[in-house]
Design a protein around this motif. Structure first.
Motif, PDB file in Angstrom:
ATOM      1  N   ARG A   1      16.770  -7.732  -0.253  1.00 16.63           N
ATOM      2  CA  ARG A   1      18.056  -7.716  -0.959  1.00 16.63           C
ATOM      3  C   ARG A   1      19.184  -7.213  -0.066  1.00 16.63           C
ATOM      4  NH1 ARG A   1      15.400  -5.785  -6.756  1.00 16.63           N
ATOM      5  NH2 ARG A   1      15.097  -7.909  -7.542  1.00 16.63           N
ATOM      6  N   ARG A   2      18.845  -6.329   0.882  1.00 13.78           N
ATOM      7  CA  ARG A   2      19.865  -5.847   1.809  1.00 13.78           C
ATOM      8  C   ARG A   2      20.145  -6.849   2.922  1.00 13.78           C
ATOM      9  NH1 ARG A   2      16.660  -1.240   1.273  1.00 13.78           N
ATOM     10  NH2 ARG A   2      15.666  -1.691   3.280  1.00 13.78           N
TER      11      ARG A   2
ATOM     12  N   LEU B   1      11.079  -5.681  -1.106  1.00 14.40           N
ATOM     13  CA  LEU B   1      12.113  -6.290  -1.937  1.00 14.40           C
ATOM     14  C   LEU B   1      13.478  -5.660  -1.640  1.00 14.40           C
ATOM     15  CD1 LEU B   1      12.399  -8.443  -4.113  1.00 14.40           C
ATOM     16  CD2 LEU B   1      11.960  -6.679  -5.831  1.00 14.40           C
TER      17      LEU B   1
ATOM     18  N   TYR C   1      11.258  -5.605 -11.626  1.00 20.37           N
ATOM     19  CA  TYR C   1      11.967  -5.937 -10.392  1.00 20.37           C
ATOM     20  C   TYR C   1      12.911  -7.123 -10.528  1.00 20.37           C
ATOM     21  CZ  TYR C   1       8.458  -2.746  -8.661  1.00 20.37           C
ATOM     22  OH  TYR C   1       7.657  -1.639  -8.494  1.00 20.37           O
TER      23      TYR C   1
ATOM     24  N   PRO D   1      20.358 -11.342   1.137  1.00 22.68           N
ATOM     25  CA  PRO D   1      20.727 -11.338  -0.286  1.00 22.68           C
ATOM     26  C   PRO D   1      20.720 -12.716  -0.933  1.00 22.68           C
ATOM     27  CG  PRO D   1      22.659 -10.963   1.108  1.00 22.68           C
ATOM     28  CD  PRO D   1      21.467 -10.873   2.000  1.00 22.68           C
TER      29      PRO D   1
END
Length: 413
Positions: free
Chosen positions: A34-35, A30, A56, A38
């Motif tokens: 997200r990095r 995750l 989360y 995104p």
């Protein structure tokens, strides 16, 4: 994938069900999403949807239609409900898979049976996932997973076909890839990388304490497990558990007699009974139990310890990640492989045959070589981080093609 639309990513597994290692693998993937992606729309099909959604911040759906899936069914009604659930889950799983462009199974020992496992439990669920992905055109990725030889023919068949139907596979050690090759899966293009949890941030290292007789000995973390052997040990499960508990308790008592503070660690909710039994048997204020809710919590505990002795795989990962000299109570080949990867292969002791005296000898040798081993672990952790950067880059290339070029998907054999 539609050009310009956010990629729809599903995460699948026994997540949020009380196992810290499984949740740590989810957290690692995750974090990467997200990095690196995104804008991706992420949700989960998992064992503990309420926990995953709250912790989360992603939508989550229950893995099984029947709420009592992992309870033993003895009455006719429960047996019928569990059987009906298997049929309903075919439709539920396919409908969920169809809503995604990519489904990721993050880490975990999903291709092994080193702990007791029934074929119609998670192996069946994994097969439904991979078969649905192949039929519906959704890429399914088994990322950094564990595998091992499986004795049960039904379980082995479900695991083999799940792996064959996946669009992408990578493993957390060479033993896992070798096991899948031995089961008849073409692994020629499958890569091996360190466990996903090595990509999680480690807590700051505490200031070094000068050794020697001037300072008191520091704390020892002992990671325990509700260990009853593997899937092939059901007939001896209680004997194995008794020997493990007795040997571990004797070891903790010996540490206390030497004046060492001991912190008991767990990795799953089921381990709490073992902690309670040791606390009761040793009955000393020097022995306390940590309340860890995540791998980050476990890493804080292991970073503050002089030494760690642990059974669960991800207790070992956390200790090694923080650079703390570690001794493995090894219950499967994956633990031995992990210790070898990190340069501590000689510090393994079998969990099935815990000999407290032998364990104490290994522990004292581990402490004697503490400074040397901390340097080794620092070097191996840097190497693991570099290899995991490659893992995530390979995952992006395989599953998140840009609009500049046509998507590619390696066909399963």
């Amino acid at each position: 994938m539609t050009s310009g639309a956010p990629v729809r990513v599903g995460l699948f597994g026994l997540l949020g069900s009380g196992n810290l290692g499984n949740d740590g693998s989810l957290e690692a993937v995750l974090g990467h999403l997200r990095r690196a992606h995104p804008d991706a729309a992420v949700d989960a099909l998992c064992g503990g949807p309420e926990v995953v959604a709250a912790r989360y911040g992603i939508p989550a759906t229950r893995l099984h239609w029947y709420g009592g899936e992992y309870r033993t069914a003895s009455r006719a009604g429960a047996i019928a409900a569990k059987g009906l659930g298997k049929l309903v889950d075919v439709v539920r799983t396919a409908a969920w898979v169809r809503r995604h462009d990519v489904v990721i199974v993050p880490g975990m020992g999903v291709l092994e049976a080193t702990l007791p496992l029934r074929p119609w439990g998670f192996p069946y669920s994994l097969f439904l996932l991979c078969a649905s992905g192949r039929l519906l055109g959704t890429r399914v990725a088994l990322v950094g997973v564990g595998a091992a030889p499986i004795g049960s023919r039904p379980t082995r068949a479900l695991v083999r076909w799940s792996a064959r139907l996946a669009a992408y596979r990578s493993y957390r050690d060479d033993l896992s890839r070798d096991a899948m090759r031995a089961m008849g899966v073409d692994t020629a293009h499958d890569e091996v990388h360190p466990d996903l949890a090595f990509s999680l941030p480690a807590p700051p290292s505490p200031a070094p304490v000068a050794g020697g007789p001037a300072g008191p000995p520091g704390p020892v973390c002992v990671g325990v497990m509700d260990f009853h052997g593997g899937d092939d040990d059901r007939a001896r499960a209680e004997e194995i558990h008794r020997r493990y508990l007795d040997g571990t308790t004797r070891f903790v008592r010996a540490l206390v007699e030497d004046g060492r503070p001991v912190r008991l660690l767990t990795g799953d909710e089921v381990d709490r009974e073992v902690v309670a039994a040791i606390l009761d048997a040793v009955d000393s204020p020097l022995v306390t139990a940590a309340e860890a809710a995540s791998l980050a919590d476990l890493m804080k505990e292991t970073a503050a310890a002089d030494t760690v002795v642990a059974t669960r795989y991800h207790n070992l990962v956390c200790a090694l990640k923080t650079g703390t000299p570690t001794l493995a109570l090894s219950y499967a080949a994956k633990s031995d492989a992990l210790m070898d990867l990190m340069g501590l292969a000689e510090f393994c002791h079998p969990a099935r045959e815990v000999d407290a005296d032998r364990l104490l000898d290994l522990f004292r040798e581990l402490e004697r070589r503490s400074a040397e081993l901390r340097r080794t672990l620092a070097e191996r952790n840097l190497a693991a981080a570099r290899r995991l950067d490659h893992q995530f880059a390979a995952l992006t290339a395989a599953l998140f093609p840009t609009t500049d070029h046509a998507p590619t998907s390696r066909k399963a054999p």
